[in-house]
Enzyme design. Structure first.
Site, PDB file in Angstrom:
ATOM      1  N   SER A 121      38.168  48.657  27.338  1.00 58.02           N
ATOM      2  CA  SER A 121      37.975  47.292  26.860  1.00 58.02           C
ATOM      3  C   SER A 121      37.964  47.272  25.323  1.00 58.02           C
ATOM      4  CB  SER A 121      36.692  46.719  27.463  1.00 58.02           C
ATOM      5  OG  SER A 121      36.600  45.330  27.255  1.00 58.02           O
ATOM      6  N   ASP A 262      42.413  42.144  36.483  1.00 59.64           N
ATOM      7  CA  ASP A 262      41.670  42.471  35.261  1.00 59.64           C
ATOM      8  C   ASP A 262      41.550  41.281  34.308  1.00 59.64           C
ATOM      9  OD1 ASP A 262      40.602  43.908  33.042  1.00 59.64           O
ATOM     10  OD2 ASP A 262      41.740  45.686  33.625  1.00 59.64           O
ATOM     11  N   HIS A 289      38.331  44.593  35.801  1.00 61.29           N
ATOM     12  CA  HIS A 289      38.139  45.129  34.457  1.00 61.29           C
ATOM     13  C   HIS A 289      37.378  46.450  34.482  1.00 61.29           C
ATOM     14  CE1 HIS A 289      38.228  44.736  30.147  1.00 61.29           C
ATOM     15  NE2 HIS A 289      36.913  44.751  30.039  1.00 61.29           N
TER      16      HIS A 289
END
Length: 317
Positions: A121, A262, A289
Site C-alpha cells: 500500500s 483491491d 487490499h
C-alpha cells in the site's frame, strides 16, 4: 527449515526540524549474516505499523531470506510526534525516504549481498520512489497493492464506490458534505467497503489486522495529515502525490501485485507495468487490499514473492 531468530532494536533517527531524539523501531526475523539478501518490509497507512505484514516472516522459514520489519516514524513502536499533527510541510514523502535510508545504513545493508524491498500500500508507494533513486544495495522490489499516482487511485475508488448499494453511496456523500464521519450510516457503508475491498477474510477483521487498526485509531497524526479524515476522503499531503515520472529509473527486477477487488485498483497499477523496465504484474483472483491475510491467498502470495526474490537473474550475453 531455517531456525527462527528474532532481534528487535531502535535506530536513532535525527530529524533536522525537531530538537528531540527520535528513533525507528525494527524487528529482524532470521540472520542477517546468512549470505542471502534480507527483505526490508514497509507497511501502509501511513501509520499502520508492521504487525499486519508478519505473514512475510515466513520468507525466512521457507526461503532462508531474513526479513526486516520496521514501524515508520510517528506510529506504533517508533517515536510518536503528535505535536506535528496537521503539519503538512512536515509529513511528506521525503521524511520517510530519509528514515528508510537511515535504517538501511544503521543495519549496514548496502554492502553485499544487498537487500530486497517489499512495500504494501503506502509502503509500496514509498518503495517505488525509493527504488527510482537507484539506491546502493537494492536487488529486487515488490510493490504489493501499491499506487503509482493518487489521482488514479481516487478514480479507482470512485469506480468501487459506484458499485455499492445506493443507500450506502448516499451515506458516504452526506458524510463528506457535512465532514461528519461518525454516523451509523456512514460506518455501515465503510464497513461494507472494507469487507469487500480492503480485507475479504471470512472472519473480519482477522487477528493479524487488529494491531494495524489499533495503531491507526490510537494515534491519527500521520494518517489524518497524509491521507485524510477517512479512507474514502483523501485530502492530505499525499493528495497530489505521484511517482509516474520516476518509474523508468527503477533498474531492478520488480514484482507488482494487487487483488481482483483491491482498493488499489488496476488503473493505479498500469503505470508500474508500462514504465518500469523489468516488471511482472499479477492480480490475484478474489483478493482484496490485504490479500496476504485472506484465506486461500496467503500461501500463494508467499510462494509468488518467495520465488521471485530467490530466482536466479538471467544475464544477457
Amino acid at each position: 527449515m531455517a531456525e527462527i531468530k528474532i532481534k528487535e532494536g531502535k535506530a536513532p533517527f535525527k530529524i533536522a526540524s525537531i530538537d528531540e531524539s527520535c528513533f525507528t523501531y525494527y524487528k529482524i526475523i532470521g540472520d542477517l549474516s546468512s549470505g542471502l539478501p534480507p527483505v526490508v518490509v514497509a507497511h501502509g497507512g501511513p501509520g499502520a505499523g508492521h504487525e499486519y505484514l508478519l505473514t512475510f516472516a515466513d520468507l525466512w522459514r521457507n526461503y532462508g531470506l531474513p526479513v526486516v520489519f520496521y514501524d515508520q516514524i510517528g506510529c506504533a513502536s517508533s517515536t510518536h510526534l503528535q505535536h506535528k499533527a496537521g503539519d503538512r510541510s512536515f509529513w511528506q514523502e521525503q521524511l520517510f525516504q530519509d528514515e528508510l535510508d537511515n535504517l538501511i545504513d544503521h543495519l549496514e545493508l548496502r554492502r553485499d549481498p544487498g537487500f530486497h524491498f517489499l512495500g504494501q500500500s503506502w509502503g509500496g508507494m514509498l518503495g517505488a520512489a525509493f527504488a527510482a533513486r537507484q539506491p546502493q544495495g537494492l536487488r529486487r522490489l515488490v510493490l504489493a497493492s501499491a499506487l503509482a499516482n493518487k489521482e488514479l487511485a481516487t478514480r479507482g475508488t470512485k469506480l468501487l464506490r459506484e458499485q455499492m448499494p445506493p443507500d450506502m453511496r448516499q451515506a458516504l456523500e452526506e458524510a463528506e458534505k457535512k465532514a461528519e464521519y461518525e454516523g451509523p450510516a456512514y460506518k455501515e457503508a465503510l464497513d461494507f467497503y472494507f469487507r469487500k475491498h480492503v480485507c475479504r477474510a471470512e472472519s473480519y477483521p482477522p487477528v493479524d489486522l487488529l494491531p494495524a487498526l489499533k495503531n491507526l485509531s490510537e494515534d491519527t497524526t500521520v494518517y489524518r495529515t497524509m491521507n485524510g479524515p477517512s479512507p474514502l476522503t483523501a485530502d492530505g499531503t499525499l493528495d497530489k502525490w505521484t511517482v509516474i515520472s520516476r518509474l523508468p529509473k527503477i533498474n531492478v527486477p520488480t514484482l507488482v501485485y494487487n487483488g481482483e477487488f483491491d482498493t488499489s485498483h488496476d488503473i493505479a497499477q498500469v503505470p508500474f507495468f508500462e514504465l518500469i523496465p523489468r516488471v511482472r504484474w499479477i492480480t490475484f483472483p478474489n483478493g482484496g487490499h490485504m490479500c496476504h491475510l485472506e484465506e486461500g491467498l496467503r500461501e500463494r502470495i508467499l510462494k509468488v514473492v518467495g520465488e521471485f526474490l530467490t530466482q536466479k537473474e538471467v544475464v544477457d550475453v
